[in-house]
Design a protein around this motif. Structure first.
Motif: not given
Length: 181
Positions: A17-19, A39-40, A45-48, A66-70
């Motif tokens: 999360r820090s990365v 998952e969180d 990571i992907v959001n950032s 669902c994570m792949v779609c995100f």
């Protein structure tokens, strides 16, 4: 910028999360076989890191369709996605990739046993820049491979079909005949 921490068992979700917060401009990230990835954490990571062009999630069992779609919606510049040994990935992920990421060039689904010719058909129909596809140890069939040979023949350079039970000599011949690269 590129960060590879494949198999680093001591790396925690907090560290990842820090990365994500401190390295938003990463282009290449390899977090395969980092067992403490949640998952969180992957969502953060992907959001950032919306500029990712390559993501390796090998062996992360919490990666689901669902994570792949995100991932696809948050990282539209992805050219390389490695989901090897992500046991919960199914044809739905391949269909989502064909819809949201048709310009993808490198895909690895080796060991994703729930991937069949249905998902491969979706890729063949829409992902016409695909040059590398690993379907080893999936449930794909000769139908999926024949569709690849018919629709992706201009760009395909490497197709891996190790341990695919329903691949015949005729299928391989068609692939070789059509794919000159």
């Amino acid at each position: 910028m590129k960060l590879e921490i494949f198999g680093c068992h001591a790396v925690t979700a907090k560290c990842l999360r820090s990365v994500a917060v401190k390295c938003p401009n990463l282009k290449v990230l390899n977090i395969g076989r980092v067992p403490k990835t949640t998952e969180d954490c992957l969502a953060k990571i992907v959001n950032s890191m919306e500029k990712l062009t390559s993501l390796n999630c090998t062996g992360l069992n919490m990666v689901k369709d669902c994570m792949v779609c995100f991932i696809l919606k948050k990282c539209p510049e992805l050219e390389c996605l490695i989901l090897s040994s992500c046991s919960q990935v199914t044809d739905i992920s391949l269909m989502e990739i064909s819809t949201h990421l048709p310009s993808v060039r490198y895909l690895d689904f080796s060991g994703c046993e729930k991937v069949t010719h249905t998902g491969v058909q979706a890729l063949a129909a829409r992902c016409h820049r695909l040059s590398y596809l690993d379907l080893s140890s999936t449930s794909t069939s000769k139908r999926g491979v024949c569709l690849l040979a018919s629709f992706c023949f201009r760009t395909l350079e490497c197709v891996k079909l190790n341990f695919c039970k329903d691949i015949s000599m005729a299928t391989i011949e068609k692939l070789c005949r059509n794919c000159k690269n």
